[in-house]
Design a protein around this motif. Structure first.
Motif, PDB file in Angstrom:
ATOM      1  N   ILE A  26       1.277  -1.324   0.132  1.00  0.00           N
ATOM      2  CA  ILE A  26      -0.139   0.066   0.071  1.00  0.00           C
ATOM      3  C   ILE A  26       1.039   0.973  -0.023  1.00  0.00           C
ATOM      4  CG2 ILE A  26      -2.207   1.555   1.615  1.00  0.00           C
ATOM      5  CD1 ILE A  26      -2.614  -1.718   0.231  1.00  0.00           C
ATOM      6  N   PRO A  27       0.412   2.505  -0.615  1.00  0.00           N
ATOM      7  CA  PRO A  27       1.371   2.813  -0.815  1.00  0.00           C
ATOM      8  C   PRO A  27       1.742   3.629   0.584  1.00  0.00           C
ATOM      9  CG  PRO A  27       0.499   2.790  -3.500  1.00  0.00           C
ATOM     10  CD  PRO A  27       0.008   2.293  -1.855  1.00  0.00           C
ATOM     11  N   ASN A  28       2.704   4.659   1.075  1.00  0.00           N
ATOM     12  CA  ASN A  28       2.995   5.553   1.574  1.00  0.00           C
ATOM     13  C   ASN A  28       2.274   4.891   3.106  1.00  0.00           C
ATOM     14  OD1 ASN A  28       3.483   7.934  -0.525  1.00  0.00           O
ATOM     15  ND2 ASN A  28       1.357   8.071  -0.784  1.00  0.00           N
ATOM     16  N   THR A  29       2.792   3.892   3.443  1.00  0.00           N
ATOM     17  CA  THR A  29       2.049   2.879   4.539  1.00  0.00           C
ATOM     18  C   THR A  29       3.279   2.193   4.604  1.00  0.00           C
ATOM     19  OG1 THR A  29       0.465   1.850   3.060  1.00  0.00           O
ATOM     20  CG2 THR A  29       0.044   3.758   3.797  1.00  0.00           C
ATOM     21  N   ASN A  30       3.223   1.679   5.848  1.00  0.00           N
ATOM     22  CA  ASN A  30       3.791  -0.074   5.773  1.00  0.00           C
ATOM     23  C   ASN A  30       3.545  -0.988   5.488  1.00  0.00           C
ATOM     24  OD1 ASN A  30       6.134   1.090   6.841  1.00  0.00           O
ATOM     25  ND2 ASN A  30       5.644   1.712   9.214  1.00  0.00           N
ATOM     26  N   LEU A  31       2.368  -0.977   5.383  1.00  0.00           N
ATOM     27  CA  LEU A  31       0.464  -2.237   4.849  1.00  0.00           C
ATOM     28  C   LEU A  31       0.828  -2.737   3.894  1.00  0.00           C
ATOM     29  CD1 LEU A  31      -2.699  -0.183   5.852  1.00  0.00           C
ATOM     30  CD2 LEU A  31      -0.570  -1.537   7.917  1.00  0.00           C
ATOM     31  N   SER A  53       4.317  -4.267   7.635  1.00  0.00           N
ATOM     32  CA  SER A  53       5.059  -5.161   7.802  1.00  0.00           C
ATOM     33  C   SER A  53       6.700  -4.777   8.484  1.00  0.00           C
ATOM     34  CB  SER A  53       5.783  -4.541   6.428  1.00  0.00           C
ATOM     35  OG  SER A  53       5.950  -3.663   6.073  1.00  0.00           O
ATOM     36  N   THR A  54       6.776  -4.191   9.318  1.00  0.00           N
ATOM     37  CA  THR A  54       7.133  -3.335   9.992  1.00  0.00           C
ATOM     38  C   THR A  54       7.217  -4.017  11.846  1.00  0.00           C
ATOM     39  OG1 THR A  54       7.175  -0.581   9.093  1.00  0.00           O
ATOM     40  CG2 THR A  54       8.057  -1.001  11.341  1.00  0.00           C
ATOM     41  N   VAL A  86      -3.741  -6.843  10.747  1.00  0.00           N
ATOM     42  CA  VAL A  86      -4.465  -5.341  10.527  1.00  0.00           C
ATOM     43  C   VAL A  86      -5.204  -5.726  10.267  1.00  0.00           C
ATOM     44  CG1 VAL A  86      -4.517  -2.992   9.538  1.00  0.00           C
ATOM     45  CG2 VAL A  86      -1.742  -3.394  10.260  1.00  0.00           C
ATOM     46  N   ALA A  87      -5.973  -6.422   8.979  1.00  0.00           N
ATOM     47  CA  ALA A  87      -6.762  -6.791   8.865  1.00  0.00           C
ATOM     48  C   ALA A  87      -6.745  -8.098   8.334  1.00  0.00           C
ATOM     49  CB  ALA A  87      -7.407  -6.314   7.923  1.00  0.00           C
TER      50      ALA A  87
END
Length: 301
Positions: free
Chosen positions: A68-73, A88-89, A94-95
Motif C-alpha cells: 500500500i503506497p505511503n504506508t508500511n502495509l 510489515s514493520t 491489521v485486518a
C-alpha cells in the motif's frame, strides 16, 4: 533512453523451496517481498542482495502481494480466498478478510479514495476502506474467474480481465460498468493503462493495445510463445515490459509495440529456466520471479 537500454543481471536471490507467484516493493524501499507456493512471505534485503527474514507464515499459497503506497502495509491475497493486511514493520496483522469462494488473484489500490479492491475465482470484486478496514462493496464482474485488475493513471477507471477473454471497464467513483468486450480468445492474464490506452496480455500469447474509452483494437501482436503473465511500465509513458510463461521477459515501445529488448537464455542472459510468473519495474531495476524458485534482479541503464 529507449533505443539504447542496457540490461545486466544484478543478483539472483535463492531460498524459496517452491514456485514463486508474486512480488511487491514498498515505495523507495531497499526491501522486496516475494511469495508463492511456500505458504509464507519472504523479505529480501536489496542492499545486501540477501534473504532478510520470513515476514509471516500463511495457510495456503499466495497469489498476489500488494504494497500500500505511503504506508508500511502489505496486502496478501491467497488461494484460500483470504486477504490479509499486515504491518510489515512490526509484523502485526491489521485486518483479516475473507472472500466467499475461491482464490484471490489480483489486488489494486485506489489511493484517492483510500480503497482497496480484490478480485478472484468467483468473479466478484470486494472493496475495503483502508481507513476503517470495513467491507464497502461486493459486486459481480463476470460469471467466471477474473485474473487481473488495472487502474487508470487518473484513478477514474478500472479494467478487469476475465477467464473468457473479456475486458470489463468500470468507473472508479461508483463502480458502474461502462463497457465490456471480448478481446482475447483465452483468459486475460495481465493489464495496464498507459497514456489513453489499455495494454492487455493473455493466455492466448497475444498482446493488444486498446482505446481505453471503447476497447477498440489499435494494434495486436504475438509477443511471446505462451501466456503473458505480467506487464509493467515502471512509470514510463513510452516503454513497458512483459513477462511470460515462455521463460522470457521483453521491453517494448508503447507507440508501435516495437520490440526493444528480449531477455532470455537464448539471448545469453542468465535468465529463468521456467515460467516467469510476475515482474515489477521500479526505477532502474526490474524484478522477476519464476517457477524455478528464483528471484532475478535486473539493472537497467
Amino acid at each position: 533512453m529507449q533505443n539504447n537500454i542496457e540490461i545486466t543481471l544484478e543478483a539472483t536471490l535463492a531460498g524459496h523451496q517452491n514456485p514463486i507467484f508474486t512480488l511487491a516493493q514498498p515505495n523507495n524501499s531497499q526491501l522486496l517481498y516475494t511469495a508463492g507456493n511456500d505458504k509464507g512471505v519472504v523479505i529480501w534485503d536489496l542492499e545486501k542482495m540477501a534473504f532478510q527474514k520470513l515476514l509471516c507464515k500463511v495457510g495456503s499459497s499466495v497469489y498476489v502481494l500488494k504494497a500500500i503506497p505511503n504506508t508500511n502495509l502489505l496486502a496478501i491475497g491467497m488461494r484460500s480466498g483470504q486477504v490479509l493486511l499486515l504491518d510489515s514493520t512490526d509484523q502485526t496483522l491489521v485486518a483479516n478478510w475473507k472472500t466467499e469462494h475461491g482464490a484471490v488473484f489480483s489486488i489494486q489500490i485506489l489511493m484517492d479514495k483510500q480503497e482497496m479492491i480484490a478480485i478472484g475465482e468467483e468473479g466478484y470484486a470486494y472493496v475495503w476502506d483502508l481507513r476503517t478496514y470495513q467491507l464497502l462493496y461486493r459486486f459481480k464482474i463476470a460469471e467466471t474467474t477474473v485474473r487481473t485488475i488495472a487502474v487508470s493513471n487518473d484513478q477514474q477507471q478500472l479494467a478487469f480481465g476475465d477467464k473468457n477473454g473479456v475486458i470489463h471497464v468500470y468507473q472508479a467513483d461508483d463502480y458502474q460498468e461502462r463497457i465490456k468486450k471480448q478481446i482475447h480468445s483465452m483468459p486475460v492474464t495481465s493489464l495496464i493503462y498507459m497514456n489513453n490506452h489499455i495494454i492487455s496480455g493473455g493466455r492466448d500469447a497475444q498482446l493488444f493495445k486498446l482505446e481505453s474509452n471503447n476497447l477498440d483494437t489499435i494494434q495486436q501482436i504475438t509477443p511471446h510463445m505462451f501466456t503473458v503473465y505480467s506487464i509493467d511500465n515502471g512509470g514510463h509513458d513510452d516503454i513497458f515490459a512483459t513477462a511470460s510463461r515462455d521463460k522470457t521477459w521483453k521491453i517494448w515501445k508503447e507507440k508501435d509495440l516495437t520490440l526493444l529488448k528480449n531477455v532470455s537464455r537464448d539471448r545469453f542472459y542468465d535468465s529463468h529456466h521456467l515460467s516467469i510468473n510476475a515482474m515489477i519495474w521500479n526505477k532502474d531495476r526490474i524484478f522477476t520471479v519464476s517457477d524455478d524458485k528464483l528471484v532475478k534482479v535486473w539493472k537497467l541503464s
